[in-house]
Write a protein that holds these residues in place. Structure first.
Motif, mmCIF file in Angstrom:
data_model
loop_
_atom_site.group_PDB
_atom_site.id
_atom_site.type_symbol
_atom_site.label_atom_id
_atom_site.label_comp_id
_atom_site.label_asym_id
_atom_site.label_seq_id
_atom_site.Cartn_x
_atom_site.Cartn_y
_atom_site.Cartn_z
ATOM 1 N N CYS A 19 -3.068 3.646 7.901
ATOM 2 C CA CYS A 19 -1.948 4.121 8.723
ATOM 3 C C CYS A 19 -0.981 4.983 7.911
ATOM 4 N N PHE A 24 -3.479 12.676 10.333
ATOM 5 C CA PHE A 24 -3.942 12.711 11.740
ATOM 6 C C PHE A 24 -3.607 14.080 12.311
ATOM 7 N N CYS A 40 2.667 6.175 9.412
ATOM 8 C CA CYS A 40 2.686 6.372 10.865
ATOM 9 C C CYS A 40 3.995 5.796 11.421
ATOM 10 N N ASN A 42 4.485 4.146 13.895
ATOM 11 C CA ASN A 42 4.312 2.832 14.519
ATOM 12 C C ASN A 42 4.045 1.707 13.519
ATOM 13 N N LEU A 43 3.991 2.077 12.245
ATOM 14 C CA LEU A 43 3.691 1.062 11.221
ATOM 15 C C LEU A 43 4.944 0.238 10.919
ATOM 16 N N CYS A 49 0.727 -3.139 13.053
ATOM 17 C CA CYS A 49 0.956 -2.000 13.948
ATOM 18 C C CYS A 49 1.902 -2.429 15.078
ATOM 19 N N ILE A 51 2.285 -1.151 17.916
ATOM 20 C CA ILE A 51 1.765 -0.948 19.286
ATOM 21 C C ILE A 51 0.310 -1.435 19.392
ATOM 22 N N LEU A 55 -2.589 0.403 22.004
ATOM 23 C CA LEU A 55 -2.943 1.631 21.291
ATOM 24 C C LEU A 55 -3.571 2.676 22.206
ATOM 25 N N PHE A 60 -3.377 6.415 21.097
ATOM 26 C CA PHE A 60 -3.866 6.215 19.725
ATOM 27 C C PHE A 60 -5.248 5.557 19.738
ATOM 28 N N CYS A 63 -7.252 4.830 16.535
ATOM 29 C CA CYS A 63 -6.971 3.658 15.691
ATOM 30 C C CYS A 63 -7.841 2.463 16.088
HETATM 31 S S1 SF4 Z 1 -0.683 3.585 15.709
HETATM 32 FE FE1 SF4 Z 1 -0.734 1.600 14.680
HETATM 33 S S2 SF4 Z 1 -2.880 1.368 13.977
HETATM 34 FE FE2 SF4 Z 1 -2.556 3.526 14.465
HETATM 35 S S3 SF4 Z 1 -1.987 4.463 12.526
HETATM 36 FE FE3 SF4 Z 1 -0.097 3.925 13.582
HETATM 37 S S4 SF4 Z 1 0.439 1.891 12.812
HETATM 38 FE FE4 SF4 Z 1 -1.704 2.271 12.277
#
Ligand code: SF4
Length: 268
Positions: A19, A24, A40, A42-43, A49, A51, A55, A60, A63
């Protein structure tokens, strides 16, 4: 030799490396652009994570497909002895550079373990064990050694024995076997096809219709199965299949999987 536990991702022992370390590109798989080395959005601080349970709904889906073959926990806990990149920012760029190398090494270990785990490859077992042990030892090397590795050369050397093993395994299927190695089969209509013992090495099967197809003992190393419909397909004994490929395909409860792989939660 079954694929050992350490080749299965254990996110709870990883500092969220996939992540952070990987870049990306905004696409149908990732809702945002992100540079390699940038965490990321969302981390969470504890490397989970934020979410995780939504996801796919949040754009996402990539992921839910990615698999590190256990490289994340190896780099986090072994190469960098449990030192989080947050607490040791001076290590972070090395850590992020080592992660994709480790993933490549673990992927090769996965294939070697699969080749060894077949009775028809008995004549190659000592070579497979030798290659496995040598590669496994490399995974414990220092970050400097890991970053200087010529992974392409390693891949190509190991591919020789993997190819020989594949020939022996596929010989279990009698009669003429299809050779689709490296072929562009994007969107191909292969519902119900007999692909037993076929070579699908590196084939582009993106979005292919493989419903009810018989792929037992087919060699699928490097085959791109993104969005391929494998509902009702029989993938038991598929050679060199990975969780990453299965996650990327579209299957359901009627898909028969290789023993070492698990049914993705996102399959209907
Ligand atoms: S959305 Fe969640 S699983 Fe995907 S890269 Fe970001 S933190 Fe990691």
């Amino acid at each position: 030799m079954r694929a050992p536990e350490n080749l299965l991702a254990d996110c709870s022992s990883c500092f969220g490396l996939c992540c952070v370390a990987l870049p990306f590109a905004k696409s149908s798989d990732f809702a945002v652009d992100k540079a390699g080395g940038q965490p990321c959005r969302n981390l969470l601080e504890d490397s989970r994570c934020g979410i995780h349970s939504s996801l796919r709904e949040k754009g996402f889906s990539g992921c839910t497909v990615y698999d590190c073959f256990g490289a994340g926990q190896k780099v986090s806990q072994s190469t960098f002895t449990g030192q989080d990149w947050r607490q040791q920012p001076s290590n972070s760029s090395e850590m992020f550079a080592v992660f994709p190398v480790m993933r490549d090494l673990h992927e090769l270990l996965w294939y070697l373990a699969d080749a060894h785990d077949r009775t028809s490859t008995a004549a190659l077992h000592s070579r497979l064990v030798h290659e496995y042990d040598e590669l496994d030892a490399l995974t414990s090397a220092t970050p400097e050694i890991l970053m200087s590795l010529d992974v392409s050369a390693l891949r190509s050397r190991i591919n020789n024995v993997l190819l020989e093993a594949s020939e022996l395994i596929r010989a279990e299927v009698t009669g003429k076997k299809k050779n689709h190695r490296g072929r562009d089969m994007i969107g191909a209509k292969l519902a119900g096809a007999d692909l037993r013992g076929a070579s699908l090495r590196g084939a582009y099967l993106i979005g292919a219709d493989l419903r009810g197809a018989d792929l037992r003992l087919a060699d699928v190393i490097g085959a791109d199965l993104r969005g391929a419909n494998v509902r009702g397909a029989d993938l038991r004994g598929c050679i060199y299949a990975t969780q990453f490929q299965i996650n990327a395909a579209r299957g359901d409860s009627t898909t028969q999987l290789p023993e070492s792989l698990t049914r993705p939660d996102h399959w209907a």
